[in-house]
Design a protein around this motif. Sequence first.
Motif, mmCIF file in Angstrom:
data_model
loop_
_atom_site.group_PDB
_atom_site.id
_atom_site.type_symbol
_atom_site.label_atom_id
_atom_site.label_comp_id
_atom_site.label_asym_id
_atom_site.label_seq_id
_atom_site.Cartn_x
_atom_site.Cartn_y
_atom_site.Cartn_z
ATOM 1 N N THR A 82 -4.048 -27.822 106.616
ATOM 2 C CA THR A 82 -2.619 -27.642 106.351
ATOM 3 C C THR A 82 -2.093 -28.823 105.539
ATOM 4 O O THR A 82 -2.266 -29.982 105.908
ATOM 5 N N GLY A 83 -1.489 -28.516 104.378
ATOM 6 C CA GLY A 83 -0.937 -29.551 103.523
ATOM 7 C C GLY A 83 -1.915 -30.119 102.524
ATOM 8 O O GLY A 83 -1.585 -31.064 101.803
ATOM 9 N N ALA A 84 -3.145 -29.562 102.471
ATOM 10 C CA ALA A 84 -4.145 -30.062 101.525
ATOM 11 C C ALA A 84 -4.669 -28.894 100.698
ATOM 12 O O ALA A 84 -4.717 -27.752 101.165
ATOM 13 N N ASP A 85 -5.078 -29.177 99.495
ATOM 14 C CA ASP A 85 -5.609 -28.147 98.596
ATOM 15 C C ASP A 85 -7.131 -28.165 98.617
ATOM 16 O O ASP A 85 -7.743 -29.183 98.261
ATOM 17 N N ASP A 86 -7.718 -27.063 99.035
ATOM 18 C CA ASP A 86 -9.157 -26.838 98.909
ATOM 19 C C ASP A 86 -9.988 -28.062 99.274
ATOM 20 O O ASP A 86 -10.651 -28.673 98.421
ATOM 21 N N PRO A 87 -9.964 -28.492 100.527
ATOM 22 C CA PRO A 87 -10.711 -29.692 100.916
ATOM 23 C C PRO A 87 -12.219 -29.494 100.749
ATOM 24 O O PRO A 87 -12.754 -28.408 100.957
ATOM 25 N N ALA A 88 -12.888 -30.556 100.382
ATOM 26 C CA ALA A 88 -14.348 -30.507 100.273
ATOM 27 C C ALA A 88 -14.956 -30.551 101.673
ATOM 28 O O ALA A 88 -14.416 -31.174 102.592
ATOM 29 N N TYR A 89 -16.079 -29.886 101.834
ATOM 30 C CA TYR A 89 -16.812 -29.944 103.103
ATOM 31 C C TYR A 89 -18.295 -29.820 102.812
ATOM 32 O O TYR A 89 -18.709 -29.357 101.741
#
Length: 822
Positions: A82-89
């Motif tokens: 929530t509040g982040a764009d397309d987080p890396a994982y």
Amino acid sequence: MRPLRLAFLSALSLPFLITGCGGSPLEGATRGYDVERYALEGAFDWTSRKLAATVSVTLTLTEDTPAIALDSHVTVKAVRITGADDPAYEVDAPGGVLAISLEDAPEATKGKTLEIEIDYEAGTSDNFYAIATRLGDPVLSRALFTDSEPLGTSWWMPCTDDPSDRATFSVSLEIPAQEQLIANGRLVLDAEEGPGSHRVQYETGWTLPTYQMAFAVSQFEVAKWHTKSGLPVEVWHRRELPGSHAEMAKALAGMIDRFEPLIGPYPFERYALVLVPSFPGGGMENAGISFQRETSSTEPTLAGDFYLAAHELAHQWFGDLVTIETWDDIWIKEGMANQLEYEAGRAFTDASGEGTLHGDQFYAEDGVPIRDRALAPADKYTSGPYARAAWLHAQIRSVAGDATYFETLRKILEAHRFGTIGTDVFIDAFAEALGPGATARVRRALDAKAMPRIELQAEPNAAFALVLDDPDGAIVAPLVVRWYGADGSAEEVSLLGGARAVIPAAGTEVLLVVDPGDVHPEFEVTGDEARTAAWLAARVPLTASGKTALAGLGGAAQMNALRVAATSIAAMITPAEITGLLGELDADGAKALALQLACGLAWSAADAAEQEAWAAALAPLLEPGPPSFGLGWVGAGLGVCGDIVPPDALFSAEWPKLEAGLVGEDVTLSRLQYLGAFQLPEERELATFGVVASKAPSLRARRIALDHLARRARDVTSEAWVAFYLDLLRATRTSETLPSAMTGASWAVFNTGGGALGLFVEELGDILHDEATRPAHARAICIGVRLLSDDPAATKAFLGGLADAPLSEEARVLLSKPEMCL
């Protein structure tokens, strides 16, 4: 958790700091967070056998970190913050780690709360079972369920597999309209989702560790009862599953009523025992909802069923309300549950209310410590944190006294409510009551391996000297040895490790009682033949004054005396005395042992008139049998009674019911258990128990019959038995009955020889290629390896044919190390 067998598999312990390729989320990912909530939403596809789900993980960062690591053995499809764009994982599949970058989450700083959503798929595993309709199961309903202790939740939901990280839990599943969901917490939603389905959701208002998060889906029916305070108690079982479910619900309510004055109010909104097919262990104490095997949890009049149910119930306080801090602390919860299960059954073992402490039930194993820090989490579930830890709890209770002991437990539970506790804090809570000496002994006992033993030494002008050898310091509470005089007087000595006491000659003439308070398990006794014989003889009352003293003791002391007597066939009773003795005994197990002793005396009688007197005295006692609860103390030991009163005649009204496969008949499962103690002529066994094993409408009845036949198969050399077993195995894929069926078949094949071995091994291979039989896989592999041990080429071919089999993890270890079976 109470395992059906002790696990020996290693489980991966994940490091605090995860490292990986430069610049990847794995590099620098930490456990610097505290999870507050898991909310799972999904549906299971029986065709693909996969759970498609999204879990929302709400967590608070406890440090500034570029990435976080979750335990995960699922297939991750997408991650959102929530509040982040397309987080890396990044996924470290061998390590079972999901690392999620926080670099694109501006709010991801120490003290901030994040919500992370993970889309994923989870296939079936040793922690996530999908049991479809099975060959040999009279109940047709399928079942889906979890089983996660210690590190298994991450196989069906990304999470933190740490017992000290408690969080709330919500699960929402779309399931077929005819099926029901049960999970931790309260039912908050049950609404039609679409044609033929509904969405069901449960959620907790309290925290729990991830290994206790659980759900099950099946066509359930529910038996209900209430405690004295009105708490709902339920038994969930598959539709039309035979069993005494209402009686079990009532028994569970009674157990809660027994526990609450001792350890405080039951902590959750309801208690449900959920019976599921093919459950891999004995039981699992998921918070508020224990999962147990269908074939060992339906008959509260049988000791095994009662104690298993009580064990998992006791965990609702120790394990669930208060969780262990680390896996090295499992002795606290498992030992406590072992102790409390016997406390729940005190009415069956201590009817006189002598207050004995159940030590005779704790079969502590030599060489196995309570705590072994070197073992991986899954390997820690040895007998040490169970029976041996229960013995330590009993010793603490003995030294502190009942009132102080239970008051301290209540204070512990209140102080750590919905939290955790470790070994040092638990022991410190008793330090004032125990004193510095006993407290130090408790700490030493945790790591002690060697069991104490009693050494009998020569002593002039005395029966013998007794030395209590305790090389590793396992003893905390003194061992009391008491002897009675002909006038009813009593003397005793109290021994700690290394102490020596002299037992006068008079001490062996009436009755010698070892551990009258029943604090300790039975210790090994060493000494020369004469002193050992005198020791054993002194423990069996042969005089009127000795029998009077025994009648005034607690049920545990009575059982111990009768166990010695039954083993040595000591002539402590006559045909005229057996009925009176049964009326004086205060434990159901003692009554069963008394009947076993009487049958042994009748069998050994050389005089025909004495044998006839025994037969006349025993027939009216054997027809109804001992209390069914007492059968757990004698097993098949009453079989010798069949040589005195022929079972064909004794139970003539019941054998035709077995010949009909118990279809529509009124033979209870506890009664069938009793009948199984007796042997019939070889050809009659298959016509009675063989039919029950093949046709009974209850899988539990089939298992009881197969247990009986497996014992009998050791002595048969009949082609008919081989044919029976091969036909049965071809028509059976129920892991609950397969172990007994395979064991009996192995004996029949081994004893008979011929060409059946190849057919049997081929059937083992088919069983091992069936996912539904996973809990029986390890047994199947070991049976095959042992039977083929003289033929290396055949062993190699058998094991080689399993390379693509959907084996359990335990079986896969054996596949690579078959020598573990030998």
